[in-house]
Design a protein around this motif. Structure first.
Motif, mmCIF file in Angstrom:
data_model
loop_
_atom_site.group_PDB
_atom_site.id
_atom_site.type_symbol
_atom_site.label_atom_id
_atom_site.label_comp_id
_atom_site.label_asym_id
_atom_site.label_seq_id
_atom_site.Cartn_x
_atom_site.Cartn_y
_atom_site.Cartn_z
ATOM 1 N N LEU A 215 0.902 -0.967 0.377
ATOM 2 C CA LEU A 215 0.162 -0.080 -0.364
ATOM 3 C C LEU A 215 0.719 1.016 0.126
ATOM 4 N N TYR A 216 0.968 2.278 -0.730
ATOM 5 C CA TYR A 216 1.853 3.720 -0.862
ATOM 6 C C TYR A 216 0.565 4.816 -1.068
ATOM 7 N N LEU A 217 1.120 4.887 0.310
ATOM 8 C CA LEU A 217 0.334 6.294 0.153
ATOM 9 C C LEU A 217 1.283 7.383 0.891
ATOM 10 N N ASN A 218 0.969 8.451 -0.025
ATOM 11 C CA ASN A 218 1.729 9.715 -0.138
ATOM 12 C C ASN A 218 0.778 10.766 0.438
ATOM 13 N N SER A 219 1.218 11.392 1.256
ATOM 14 C CA SER A 219 0.182 13.030 2.107
ATOM 15 C C SER A 219 -0.290 14.172 1.653
ATOM 16 N N GLY A 220 0.510 14.244 0.210
ATOM 17 C CA GLY A 220 0.518 15.479 -0.823
ATOM 18 C C GLY A 220 1.798 16.777 -0.015
ATOM 19 N N ASP A 221 0.733 17.716 -0.535
ATOM 20 C CA ASP A 221 1.414 18.913 0.524
ATOM 21 C C ASP A 221 0.670 20.297 1.158
ATOM 22 N N TRP A 222 0.714 20.826 1.366
ATOM 23 C CA TRP A 222 0.289 22.437 1.617
ATOM 24 C C TRP A 222 0.393 23.517 0.761
ATOM 25 N N VAL A 223 0.818 23.316 -0.308
ATOM 26 C CA VAL A 223 2.112 24.336 -0.820
ATOM 27 C C VAL A 223 0.262 24.907 -2.122
ATOM 28 N N GLU A 224 0.074 23.568 -2.386
ATOM 29 C CA GLU A 224 -0.401 23.191 -3.497
ATOM 30 C C GLU A 224 -2.201 22.686 -3.915
ATOM 31 N N THR A 225 -1.714 21.327 -3.295
ATOM 32 C CA THR A 225 -2.755 20.645 -3.150
ATOM 33 C C THR A 225 -3.301 20.036 -2.060
ATOM 34 N N MET A 226 -2.550 21.057 -0.879
ATOM 35 C CA MET A 226 -3.664 20.639 0.281
ATOM 36 C C MET A 226 -4.705 19.295 1.239
ATOM 37 N N SER A 227 -3.469 18.482 1.300
ATOM 38 C CA SER A 227 -4.296 17.055 0.913
ATOM 39 C C SER A 227 -3.441 16.645 3.093
ATOM 40 N N ALA A 228 -4.576 15.357 3.167
ATOM 41 C CA ALA A 228 -3.803 14.550 4.296
ATOM 42 C C ALA A 228 -4.172 13.582 4.890
ATOM 43 N N LEU A 229 -3.596 12.362 5.208
ATOM 44 C CA LEU A 229 -4.029 11.094 5.508
ATOM 45 C C LEU A 229 -4.496 11.339 6.141
ATOM 46 N N ALA A 230 -5.645 10.162 6.521
ATOM 47 C CA ALA A 230 -6.189 10.314 7.570
ATOM 48 C C ALA A 230 -6.140 8.278 7.768
ATOM 49 N N GLU A 231 -5.977 8.045 9.039
ATOM 50 C CA GLU A 231 -6.399 6.620 9.412
ATOM 51 C C GLU A 231 -7.902 6.334 10.832
ATOM 52 N N ASP A 232 -8.960 5.958 9.840
ATOM 53 C CA ASP A 232 -9.841 5.636 11.145
ATOM 54 C C ASP A 232 -9.893 4.360 11.821
ATOM 55 N N ASP A 234 -10.711 1.248 12.135
ATOM 56 C CA ASP A 234 -10.382 -0.102 11.495
ATOM 57 C C ASP A 234 -9.540 0.071 10.924
ATOM 58 N N GLY A 235 -8.227 1.221 10.804
ATOM 59 C CA GLY A 235 -7.602 0.653 9.734
ATOM 60 C C GLY A 235 -7.814 1.395 8.326
ATOM 61 N N ASN A 236 -8.807 1.744 7.974
ATOM 62 C CA ASN A 236 -8.555 2.311 6.577
ATOM 63 C C ASN A 236 -8.068 3.488 6.543
ATOM 64 N N TRP A 237 -7.151 4.085 5.358
ATOM 65 C CA TRP A 237 -6.653 5.018 4.838
ATOM 66 C C TRP A 237 -7.289 5.913 4.251
ATOM 67 N N GLN A 238 -7.802 7.080 4.465
ATOM 68 C CA GLN A 238 -8.235 8.187 3.266
ATOM 69 C C GLN A 238 -7.491 9.274 2.780
ATOM 70 N N LEU A 239 -7.158 9.955 1.903
ATOM 71 C CA LEU A 239 -6.665 11.024 1.908
ATOM 72 C C LEU A 239 -7.827 12.256 1.681
ATOM 73 N N ILE A 240 -7.762 13.200 2.439
ATOM 74 C CA ILE A 240 -8.786 14.208 3.333
ATOM 75 C C ILE A 240 -8.198 15.408 2.214
ATOM 76 N N TYR A 241 -8.756 15.972 1.526
ATOM 77 C CA TYR A 241 -8.060 17.459 0.363
ATOM 78 C C TYR A 241 -8.822 17.958 0.908
ATOM 79 N N TYR A 242 -8.166 19.290 1.668
ATOM 80 C CA TYR A 242 -9.071 20.486 2.096
ATOM 81 C C TYR A 242 -10.276 21.441 1.166
ATOM 82 N N ASN A 243 -9.723 21.303 0.158
ATOM 83 C CA ASN A 243 -10.662 22.794 -0.725
ATOM 84 C C ASN A 243 -12.438 21.500 -0.791
#
Length: 286
Positions: A215-232, A234-243
């Motif tokens: 499983l390859y996960l990249n959290s992105g950045d807070w210069v342009e993409t404004m994204s983060a990784l979050a794990e619940d 249950d161990g599930n990962w999701q990308l959350i975009y500020y926009n």
């Protein structure tokens, strides 16, 4: 109530630069609580601060938000060193209460192991050819300056945010090839370490996909993409975009300032992945 996650990972905030979305990332963190917060490198941009960068009050507020998460929510915060905050080499590893600063880490959750690293150690350009990396940093800084100009006119026309550098990365074949190789090499490293996944940042390209069983996960950045990784939990990962967060002022915090909470909604792709409506790109970018 705030949305609660087991772990949140952000990277590449680049505090000290004009392009850093310090207000946005602080507002983002205000919406959530978590057991673990991992700051995966390039949080402070020491390279730019040595040159033309400057430290603003909003940059300090970001760390104030981190301290409040430690104090009020007992969040465990891990700061991993990136290439732009390599000044941390002078003090790491270090542990102060719920805050630790280190090079990389193995993260175990729900029976799975993840190798977490900023990612620059797998980049031969930034590791071995520092002068080329600085040259690339100058070019990227120019693109960010041009991007602010482009998006100023797009906002006036009611158009969404557009990432010029991501467009260039997607069009230049060498950039596409580099990103593919980068992701594949990181997946190989995770497998060699006996891990189920790899979590990184560095290339400012958010991702959540499987590569050869890893499983390859990249959290992105807070210069342009404004994204983060979050794990619940249950161990599930999701990308959350500020926009893509629906901010609505629905309650007031203990300091009597309006706080927005996230309403669940389907996460969409970020704006730069859509067609460049109303924007003409000069030929020299191809």
């Amino acid at each position: 109530m705030k949305t609660h996650f087991k772990t949140i990972i952000i990277s590449d905030v680049h505090l000290g630069t004009k392009g850093s979305k310090a207000k946005e990332v602080a507002r983002f963190l205000k919406q959530y609580s978590c057991e673990n917060l991992i700051l995966n490198g390039d949080i402070i941009d020491g390279w730019q601060l040595k040159k033309s960068g400057s430290w603003k009050r909003k940059h300090t507020r970001f760390f104030n938000r981190i301290l409040k998460m430690i104090e009020r929510d007992q969040t465990n915060v891990t700061y991993l060193r990136g290439n732009h905050d390599d000044f941390l080499d002078q003090i790491l590893p270090i542990q102060i209460g719920n805050l630790s600063i280190q090079n990389d880490m193995i993260y175990e959750s729900n029976g799975k192991k993840f190798f977490i690293t900023h990612g620059d150690i797998f980049d031969s350009v930034t590791t071995n050819l520092r002068w080329i990396a600085y040259l690339g940093d100058v070019g990227y800084t120019f693109l960010l300056w041009l991007n602010r100009l482009v998006n100023y006119h797009r906002r006036k026309r009611g158009l969404p945010y557009y990432s010029l550098s991501q467009y260039v990365k997607g069009k230049v074949k060498t950039a596409v090839s580099y990103i593919d190789q980068y992701e594949e090499e990181l997946a190989k490293m995770a497998k060699a370490k006996g891990c189920d996944g790899i979590i990184c940042g560095h290339i400012h390209k958010a991702e959540n996909r499987m590569i050869d069983g890893i499983l390859y996960l990249n959290s992105g950045d807070w210069v342009e993409t404004m994204s983060a990784l979050a794990e619940d939990h249950d161990g599930n990962w999701q990308l959350i975009y500020y926009n893509e967060i629906n901010f609505r002022k629905s309650y007031r915090s203990e300091d009597d300032k309006a706080v927005a909470i996230e309403r669940p909604r389907e996460l969409k792709t970020v704006a730069f992945e859509s067609v460049s409506k109303g924007l003409k790109i000069p030929n020299f970018f191809f």
